[in-house]
Every structure is written in structure tokens, then in C-alpha cells.
Enzyme design. Structure first.
Site, PDB file in Angstrom:
ATOM      1  N   GLY A  69      20.823  -2.227 -17.320  1.00  0.00           N
ATOM      2  CA  GLY A  69      20.652  -3.673 -17.464  1.00  0.00           C
ATOM      3  C   GLY A  69      21.920  -4.447 -17.140  1.00  0.00           C
ATOM      4  CG  ASN A 147      19.960  -9.213 -27.008  1.00  0.00           C
ATOM      5  OD1 ASN A 147      19.898 -10.218 -26.308  1.00  0.00           O
ATOM      6  ND2 ASN A 147      21.037  -8.879 -27.682  1.00  0.00           N
ATOM      7  CD  GLN A 175      16.084  -5.618 -26.153  1.00  0.00           C
ATOM      8  OE1 GLN A 175      15.106  -5.080 -26.681  1.00  0.00           O
ATOM      9  NE2 GLN A 175      17.288  -5.101 -26.228  1.00  0.00           N
ATOM     10  CB  SER A 195      17.824  -1.422 -19.404  1.00  0.00           C
ATOM     11  OG  SER A 195      18.558  -0.347 -19.910  1.00  0.00           O
ATOM     12  CG  HIS A 197      19.192   2.600 -22.704  1.00  0.00           C
ATOM     13  ND1 HIS A 197      19.573   2.267 -23.984  1.00  0.00           N
ATOM     14  CD2 HIS A 197      19.797   1.690 -21.898  1.00  0.00           C
ATOM     15  CE1 HIS A 197      20.390   1.227 -23.957  1.00  0.00           C
ATOM     16  NE2 HIS A 197      20.539   0.845 -22.694  1.00  0.00           N
ATOM     17  CB  THR A 233      25.567  10.508  -4.518  1.00  0.00           C
ATOM     18  OG1 THR A 233      26.365  10.693  -3.344  1.00  0.00           O
ATOM     19  CG2 THR A 233      24.485  11.572  -4.582  1.00  0.00           C
ATOM     20  CB  CYS A 321      28.777  -3.358 -31.817  1.00  0.00           C
ATOM     21  SG  CYS A 321      27.792  -3.328 -33.284  1.00  0.00           S
TER      22      CYS A 321
HETATM   23  C1  LIG Z   1      18.860  -8.428 -23.191  1.00  0.00           C
HETATM   24  C2  LIG Z   1      19.744  -7.312 -22.724  1.00  0.00           C
HETATM   25  N1  LIG Z   1      20.319  -7.390 -21.520  1.00  0.00           N
HETATM   26  C3  LIG Z   1      21.093  -6.410 -21.037  1.00  0.00           C
HETATM   27  C4  LIG Z   1      21.370  -5.285 -21.778  1.00  0.00           C
HETATM   28  C5  LIG Z   1      22.254  -4.212 -21.213  1.00  0.00           C
HETATM   29  O1  LIG Z   1      21.480  -3.129 -20.745  1.00  0.00           O
HETATM   30  P1  LIG Z   1      22.162  -1.694 -20.505  1.00  0.00           P
HETATM   31  O2  LIG Z   1      22.460  -1.130 -21.857  1.00  0.00           O
HETATM   32  O3  LIG Z   1      21.125  -0.915 -19.757  1.00  0.00           O
HETATM   33  O4  LIG Z   1      23.380  -1.927 -19.688  1.00  0.00           O
HETATM   34  C6  LIG Z   1      20.813  -5.169 -23.057  1.00  0.00           C
HETATM   35  C7  LIG Z   1      21.129  -3.994 -23.913  1.00  0.00           C
HETATM   36  O5  LIG Z   1      21.202  -4.088 -25.113  1.00  0.00           O
HETATM   37  C8  LIG Z   1      19.969  -6.202 -23.536  1.00  0.00           C
HETATM   38  O6  LIG Z   1      19.404  -6.135 -24.751  1.00  0.00           O
END
Ligand SMILES: Cc1ncc(COP(=O)(O)O)c(C=O)c1O
Length: 385
Positions: A69, A147, A175, A195, A197, A233, A321
Site C-alpha cells: 500500500g 484505517n 482498508q 495491499s 497483507h 525482479t 505507531c
Molecule cells: C489506509 C492505509 N493505507 C496504506 C497502508 C500501508 O500499506 P502497506 O502496509 O501495504 O504498506 C495502510 C496500512 O496500514 C493503510 O491502512
């Protein structure tokens, strides 16, 4: 452990792990190589790109693979400003740092950035957006869902305003993807960040949707992978895992939403009715289904998280954090919260592995620890406002 921090990251789905393993063991070719192993890896990437595209109803040619992200957001912002003449960007005051920090740097480089305010529910006002637009606005970037508090913005209306004014519109949908159905053609966004994860895929991989006809400049130069837009890569195993996570998120979307809603409704109903001086933050309806964000007056959220952790419950305040030091939430501040309300905030975000029993156990523990904290340590803030 009862894991209620799914907005921070999610457990990797077993089917995702199974899909990834051959790409560490047997299928280790470089996707740019001409031989069979290389071709196999390249095909795996293209199949995954298709799965990612299908989750948001895009064409696979519109998917740029990134490291997550943060990179998608940075690419959207810098990639756009490098292409366009305008020196003005409109964003909101409640964006993730992966938007705010690139904007701050551009500000130092001479760009003008407008940070739209939000109301007490965390919603931007489309009229405010319209009023901020000027002749040199080159980009509007407003997040899909927040988020911290989970509020969903009026993305389609924002896209309409952007397009009427011939401005590129990006949304950070990190999110939202997998939590609500998203059809990029219906909402009309130009750029959208995802993203892996956050949707039960591996970390360190993500995508930027780039609408056909929208040009962005590459930030990473080298061997010309990803159509010259992101050299290096490819992280084949992770891309394959991400693709599988998207396939599962699409297939399971309806049942996941029902599951998330059942769990968050229970959290909200029980917490508000059984723990005094507690409120739900964010918009009651316009919110992602897996988020429940509360304020417990008279309690310090950080102490609460430590107490919950001692009781084997993983939660968060939701605000960023930096090396495990909690910053006071810029999101809640923008929503007009007092210091005490901000300090007493707690985010509980559910995922596909959570159960109703876990929710009941969590509320039982919360009732006990909130009462203890209120008696032992009357409200004192540790935050640096
Ligand atoms: C709204 C939002 N944008 C961007 C990110 C960043 O994503 P990544 O952890 O894949 O870099 C997060 C991660 O907490 C997020 O909640």
C-alpha cells in the site's frame, strides 16, 4: 491469542501459503528469463494479475504490481505529479501517513496541498472539495475507508467532481478492498491502491490500479519490468499468494461480510450496553464491516491495549505507531475529539478467523479491565499533543 487487529495485518490464508510454496522450491525462475522456468514464473505473475484485477472489476493490463500500500500510494502521487503541470493537490486531513508524508515532501518542493476537513463521523464534504479546486489542481487523493475509524467516503461523488474538472483521482483503498465490493468502472476512480497483507495475503506486495489512458511516471528505474513502470525482479511467490488471496476474497466476499457484520454488531451492542461511558466512533452505517472503534472515557487506550495483551487479546488504538510509540491520532483530532476522547480510544478489527466466542470473551475481559483501569489510574494522558 484472540487477534482483533486485522486492520493492521491479517493471518495468511492456508490456501495462499499452499499456492506460494512451489515458487520457493521448484519454480524459482526469473520471470524475465527466456527458458522454461522463466516462462513459468512469468505466466504465474500474469495469472495472479488477472485474479487481482477481477477483485475490483479491472482489466489485468490496468494492474501495476508493487511492494504494498505504501508504495502504491507514493507511486500514485509522485507518478502523477511528474506527468502533470499543476502544482496543487487535494487530499483529506485523515489520510494514512503513506499519503500525508509524500504530500508534506511535495509541499517543501513548492506544491500547494489542501487538506479537506472531515465531520465528527470522519466524512469529507463534496462541496468543500469542489470549492478547493483551482486551475492548477493536478491530483485529488482521498482514501476509500479510514484505517482507524473505518468510515467510507463518498468515492463515486468525489470521482465525478474530479472528472468534471479533468483532474486525476486516486483513492487509497487498502482498508476497503475485500471488505466491500468494489467495481472501479462503477465508481470511476483513476488510480486505486491495494495491499495484500490486509486481505489474508503475504506482506510486502500490493498493487496500484491505473485506469487505461491515465499516464504515470515510474519511480523505480532499471530493467523495465512492469511495462517500465516498476523495475526490479518480481517477488513471484508473494505475487502468486496475493493473487490467490484476491481470488478467495472475491469468492468469499458475501459470506465474509455477513461474518464480519455479525461479529462487529455483537461487539458494538455488548460494549455500548454493558460498559458505561463508552461510545462508537466513525459513521454508524458508512463504515467497513470489520471495524469497531470505541472511546472508553477515563481510560488510557495504551494501558488498555497492554491489559488486553496480558489477557491474550491483540488490539490497537488504530493510530500510527513509530517504533512502537503511539502517536496521538490525527484522525480523531480532525473529527473534533477532545484529548480525553482521543486518549481513551480502542480499535477492534475482526477477520475471517475470528469467532463469536472470541468476541464474547473479549467483551468480558474489556468490562473487567476498563473498570480496573478507571479505578487504579484516573484519566491521565501519555500523549504528546
Ligand atoms: C489506509 C492505509 N493505507 C496504506 C497502508 C500501508 O500499506 P502497506 O502496509 O501495504 O504498506 C495502510 C496500512 O496500514 C493503510 O491502512
Amino acid at each position: 491469542m484472540i487477534y482483533l487487529d486485522n486492520a493492521a495485518s491479517t493471518p495468511v490464508h492456508q490456501k495462499v501459503i499452499d499456492e506460494m510454496i512451489p515458487y520457493f522450491r521448484e519454480q524459482y525462475g526469473n520471470p524475465s528469463s527466456i527458458h522454461k522456468l522463466g516462462r513459468f514464473a512469468n505466466t504465474a505473475i500474469q495469472n495472479s494479475r488477472k485474479r487481482i484485477a477481477e477483485l475490483i472489476n479491472a482489466d489485468s493490463k490496468e494492474i501495476l504490481l508493487t511492494s504494498g500500500g505504501t508504495e502504491s500510494n507514493n507511486t500514485a502521487i509522485y507518478g502523477t505529479v511528474l506527468q502533470r503541470k499543476g502544482k496543487h493537490i487535494i487530499t483529506s486531513s485523515i489520510e494514512h501517513d503513506a499519503i500525508l508524508e509524500p504530500c508534506k515532501r511535495l509541499e517543501k518542493e513548492g506544491y500547494r496541498i489542501s487538506y479537506l476537513p472531515v465531520d465528527k463521523h470522519g466524512l469529507v464534504n463534496v462541496d468543500d472539495l469542489q470549492n478547493e479546486i483551482s486551475h492548477d489542481t493536478c491530483l485529488i487523493t482521498i482514501m476509500f475507508a479510514n484505517n482507524e475509524v473505518g468510515t467510507i467516503q463518498p468515492i463515486k461523488e468525489i470521482a465525478d467532481v474530479a472528472h468534471k474538472n479533468n483532474i486525476v483521482f486516486h483513492t487509497d483503498a487498502v482498508q476497503a478492498v475485500g471488505k466491500v465490493p468494489i467495481n472501479v468502472n462503477d465508481i470511476g476512480v483513476d488510480l486505486l491502491s491495494i495491499s495484500s497483507h490486509k486481505l489474508n495475503g503475504p506482506k510486502g506486495v500490493g498493487a496500484l490500479y491505473i485506469r487505461k489512458g491515465i499516464n504515470i511516471s515510474p519511480l523505480i528505474l532499471g530493467g523495465g519490468q512492469e511495462n517500465g513502470l516498476r523495475s526490479g525482479t518480481e517477488n513471484v511467490a508473494s505475487i502468486v499468494g496475493f493473487g490467490m488471496a484476491c481470488k478467495l476474497a472475491k469468492e468469499d466476499m458475501n459470506q465474509n461480510i455477513i461474518h464480519f457484520k455479525k461479529l462487529t454488531s455483537k461487539l458494538i451492542t455488548r460494549i455500548l450496553s454493558e460498559i458505561p461511558q463508552t461510545s462508537l466512533n466513525g459513521h454508524v452505517e458508512k463504515r467497513i464491516p470489520n471495524n469497531a472503534h470505541f472511546t472508553f472515557l477515563g481510560v488510557n487506550g495504551e494501558d488498555l491495549i497492554i491489559k488486553l495483551d496480558e489477557n491474550k487479546i491483540a488490539a490497537s488504538t488504530g493510530s500510527a505507531c513509530s517504533v512502537r510509540i503511539q502517536k496521538a491520532s490525527h484522525v480523531l483530532r480532525s473529527m473534533g475529539f477532545s484529548h480525553e476522547q482521543i486518549a481513551g480510544s480502542l480499535r477492534l478489527t475482526v477477520g475471517i478467523t475470528n469467532t463469536e466466542e472470541e468476541i464474547d470473551q473479549t467483551v468480558d475481559v474489556l468490562k473487567k479491565v476498563v473498570q480496573e483501569l478507571r479505578i487504579v489510574s484516573p484519566y491521565k494522558t501519555k500523549y504528546n499533543f
